[in-house]
Design a protein around this motif. Structure first.
Motif, PDB file in Angstrom:
ATOM      1  N   UNK A 227       9.277  23.576  44.271  1.00 13.37           N
ATOM      2  CA  UNK A 227       8.282  22.710  44.905  1.00 13.37           C
ATOM      3  C   UNK A 227       7.201  23.523  45.606  1.00 13.37           C
ATOM      4  N   UNK A 228       7.653  24.524  46.393  1.00 11.02           N
ATOM      5  CA  UNK A 228       6.701  25.383  47.105  1.00 11.02           C
ATOM      6  C   UNK A 228       5.781  26.120  46.141  1.00 11.02           C
ATOM      7  N   UNK A 229       6.391  26.669  45.102  1.00 11.41           N
ATOM      8  CA  UNK A 229       5.611  27.423  44.119  1.00 11.41           C
ATOM      9  C   UNK A 229       4.653  26.517  43.351  1.00 11.41           C
ATOM     10  N   UNK A 230       5.091  25.290  43.081  1.00 16.48           N
ATOM     11  CA  UNK A 230       4.238  24.372  42.328  1.00 16.48           C
ATOM     12  C   UNK A 230       3.024  23.962  43.158  1.00 16.48           C
ATOM     13  N   UNK A 231       3.266  23.766  44.473  1.00 13.95           N
ATOM     14  CA  UNK A 231       2.163  23.458  45.387  1.00 13.95           C
ATOM     15  C   UNK A 231       1.107  24.572  45.318  1.00 13.95           C
TER      16      UNK A 231
ATOM     17  N   UNK B  46       9.497  19.672  31.528  1.00 14.80           N
ATOM     18  CA  UNK B  46      10.716  18.917  31.863  1.00 14.80           C
ATOM     19  C   UNK B  46      11.328  19.392  33.179  1.00 14.80           C
ATOM     20  N   UNK B  47      10.930  20.586  33.645  1.00 15.20           N
ATOM     21  CA  UNK B  47      11.369  21.067  34.958  1.00 15.20           C
ATOM     22  C   UNK B  47      10.375  20.677  36.048  1.00 15.20           C
ATOM     23  N   UNK B  48       9.066  20.913  35.806  1.00 15.41           N
ATOM     24  CA  UNK B  48       8.134  20.702  36.922  1.00 15.41           C
ATOM     25  C   UNK B  48       7.615  19.271  37.072  1.00 15.41           C
ATOM     26  N   UNK B  49       7.627  18.481  35.988  1.00 10.47           N
ATOM     27  CA  UNK B  49       7.147  17.089  36.131  1.00 10.47           C
ATOM     28  C   UNK B  49       8.051  16.284  37.081  1.00 10.47           C
ATOM     29  N   UNK B  50       9.390  16.344  36.922  1.00 17.10           N
ATOM     30  CA  UNK B  50      10.241  15.601  37.873  1.00 17.10           C
ATOM     31  C   UNK B  50      10.048  16.047  39.319  1.00 17.10           C
ATOM     32  N   UNK B  51       9.878  17.344  39.545  1.00 19.20           N
ATOM     33  CA  UNK B  51       9.636  17.844  40.904  1.00 19.20           C
ATOM     34  C   UNK B  51       8.303  17.300  41.414  1.00 19.20           C
ATOM     35  N   UNK B  52       7.290  17.337  40.551  1.00 20.63           N
ATOM     36  CA  UNK B  52       5.966  16.839  40.928  1.00 20.63           C
ATOM     37  C   UNK B  52       6.017  15.341  41.249  1.00 20.63           C
ATOM     38  N   UNK B  53       6.839  14.603  40.508  1.00 17.23           N
ATOM     39  CA  UNK B  53       6.951  13.162  40.760  1.00 17.23           C
ATOM     40  C   UNK B  53       7.658  12.890  42.083  1.00 17.23           C
ATOM     41  N   UNK B  54       8.737  13.629  42.354  1.00 16.10           N
ATOM     42  CA  UNK B  54       9.508  13.414  43.582  1.00 16.10           C
ATOM     43  C   UNK B  54       8.711  13.750  44.835  1.00 16.10           C
ATOM     44  N   UNK B  55       7.786  14.690  44.717  1.00 18.76           N
ATOM     45  CA  UNK B  55       7.046  15.171  45.890  1.00 18.76           C
ATOM     46  C   UNK B  55       5.657  14.538  46.008  1.00 18.76           C
ATOM     47  N   UNK B  56       5.285  13.743  45.035  1.00 19.85           N
ATOM     48  CA  UNK B  56       3.946  13.145  45.064  1.00 19.85           C
ATOM     49  C   UNK B  56       2.873  14.091  44.536  1.00 19.85           C
ATOM     50  N   UNK B  57       3.249  15.341  44.267  1.00 25.77           N
ATOM     51  CA  UNK B  57       2.268  16.318  43.761  1.00 25.77           C
ATOM     52  C   UNK B  57       1.771  15.940  42.369  1.00 25.77           C
ATOM     53  N   UNK B  58       2.446  15.010  41.721  1.00 23.66           N
ATOM     54  CA  UNK B  58       2.043  14.559  40.381  1.00 23.66           C
ATOM     55  C   UNK B  58       0.621  13.987  40.404  1.00 23.66           C
ATOM     56  N   UNK B  59       0.217  13.438  41.550  1.00 22.78           N
ATOM     57  CA  UNK B  59      -1.137  12.885  41.624  1.00 22.78           C
ATOM     58  C   UNK B  59      -2.178  13.988  41.496  1.00 22.78           C
ATOM     59  N   UNK B  60      -1.908  15.119  42.153  1.00 23.26           N
ATOM     60  CA  UNK B  60      -2.844  16.252  42.051  1.00 23.26           C
ATOM     61  C   UNK B  60      -2.801  16.856  40.649  1.00 23.26           C
ATOM     62  N   UNK B  61      -1.603  16.953  40.076  1.00 26.06           N
ATOM     63  CA  UNK B  61      -1.500  17.483  38.709  1.00 26.06           C
ATOM     64  C   UNK B  61      -2.255  16.577  37.733  1.00 26.06           C
ATOM     65  N   UNK B  62      -2.024  15.270  37.875  1.00 25.24           N
ATOM     66  CA  UNK B  62      -2.662  14.304  36.989  1.00 25.24           C
ATOM     67  C   UNK B  62      -4.181  14.407  37.024  1.00 25.24           C
ATOM     68  N   UNK B  63      -4.729  14.525  38.234  1.00 24.08           N
ATOM     69  CA  UNK B  63      -6.188  14.651  38.375  1.00 24.08           C
ATOM     70  C   UNK B  63      -6.683  15.932  37.718  1.00 24.08           C
ATOM     71  N   UNK B  64      -5.907  16.991  37.907  1.00 25.36           N
ATOM     72  CA  UNK B  64      -6.293  18.284  37.345  1.00 25.36           C
ATOM     73  C   UNK B  64      -6.293  18.238  35.811  1.00 25.36           C
TER      74      UNK B  64
END
Ligand code: C2E
Ligand code: MG
Ligand code: MG
Ligand code: MG
Length: 284
Positions: free
Chosen positions: A28-32, A76-94
């Motif tokens: 999560x930290x690294x993905x941020x 398959x590893x980072x999408x679930x983490x992104x979804x759980x943390x809400x970071x998926x919104x930033x990924x999606x925009x990007x």
């Protein structure tokens, strides 16, 4: 004896849980950080081809994460983490921004982008998409958003309201991984989408001895056609699957047989006609 074995198991279980939690936290930290970086998150594009003509009909944008020390990490590893943390919104925009910018160089080619149910639960999602479309200057009709079946059964209806607004704006909606969710075939005609993507798990079974997957794929394609939906088959890996899908009347094909996901530059090159292809020739 039993007691110590039990304690041992508990200790191991406890340790594993700890390791899993630690690992997830570090991802999560690294993905941020990856989202803030310029170069860790990239987008590849996998072309889709007309089953009948072999012509390219569109591309699907797929996110990639190159971790500075761990190398490439799979969605398959980072999408679930992104979804759980809400970071998926930033990924999606990007991803959407990168895809729309790339689309400007590709004429009217369709560009598909995956959308998480978490993004669609935000009442502002359709406005965010509209803003990115206006900022990049693409025609909304070039854009297709791939949603999963769970978004069409959302409790409070926000996802469905977003989907309706996006369609009013001219954006097409594809139902991804069709057949793996809750939808029954009879529900197909009620779905407020433009196309369905037949899940790879069914395509994989085409040509196997039992023949049931081939029948399922045929039934899905026939019903989709009858209800006015376009069909794409995912995960086409063999010439036999391709042939079967052509005969079954599937509209578009996507899979490693035709092309893996490739760079924006490779798509530009493909469109320039340097790789005039038949469906039997890989793009790479
Ligand atoms: P998907 O949307 O169903 O995308 C298709 C996946 O199948 C991609 O995996 C693609 O590389 C893979 N694929 C394509 N052809 C073949 C084939 O012939 N054989 C096999 N075995 N696989 C094939 P990828 O890129 O690892 O993405 C996995 C999933 O992660 C995607 O499934 C999608 O649900 C999600 N995803 C990827 N990028 C994004 C994104 O930007 N946003 C969101 N929300 N989800 C994404
Ligand atoms: Mg998809
Ligand atoms: Mg899919
Ligand atoms: Mg799939």
């Amino acid at each position: 004896h039993a007691k110590s074995a039990g304690r041992g198991r508990y200790a191991v279980f406890g340790q594993d849980m700890d390791a899993i939690v630690q690992e997830r936290r570090s991802i999560e930290q690294d993905f941020r950080r990856a989202l803030d970086s310029e170069d860790q998150i990239t987008v590849l594009f996998q072309p889709l081809f007309s089953a009948a003509s072999g012509q390219i009909t569109g591309v699907e944008a797929l996110a990639r994460w190159d971790h500075p020390t761990k190398g490439r990490i799979t969605p398959s590893v980072f999408i679930p983490v992104a979804e759980d943390t809400g970071l998926i919104e930033r990924l999606g925009e990007k991803v959407l921004t990168i895809a729309c910018r790339a689309a400007r160089g590709w004429g009217s080619l369709k560009v598909a982008v995956n959308v998480s149910v978490v993004e669609l639960r935000n009442p502002n999602y359709c406005m965010k998409v509209a803003n990115i479309i206006m900022a990049t200057g693409i025609n909304p009709r070039q854009l297709e958003l791939e949603v999963t079946e769970s978004t069409l059964a959302d409790k409070n209806g926000t996802c469905e309201a977003n989907i309706a607004a996006l369609r009013d704006f001219g954006i097409r909606i594809a139902l991804d991984d069709f057949g793996t969710g809750f939808s029954s075939l009879s529900r197909l005609k009620q779905l407020t989408v433009d196309s369905i993507k037949v899940d790879r798990s069914f395509v994989r079974g085409i040509g196997s001895s039992s023949g049931s997957d081939a029948s399922i794929v045929q039934a899905i394609i026939d019903l989709a056609k009858a209800t006015g939906l376009k069909t794409t088959a995912e995960g086409v890996e063999t010439a036999e699957q391709e042939k079967h899908l052509q005969l079954a009347g599937c509209d578009d094909l996507q899979g490693f047989l035709m092309s893996e996901p490739v760079s924006e530059a490779a798509i530009t090159e493909l469109l320039s006609g340097k790789h005039e292809r038949s469906t039997a020739q890989p793009v790479r």
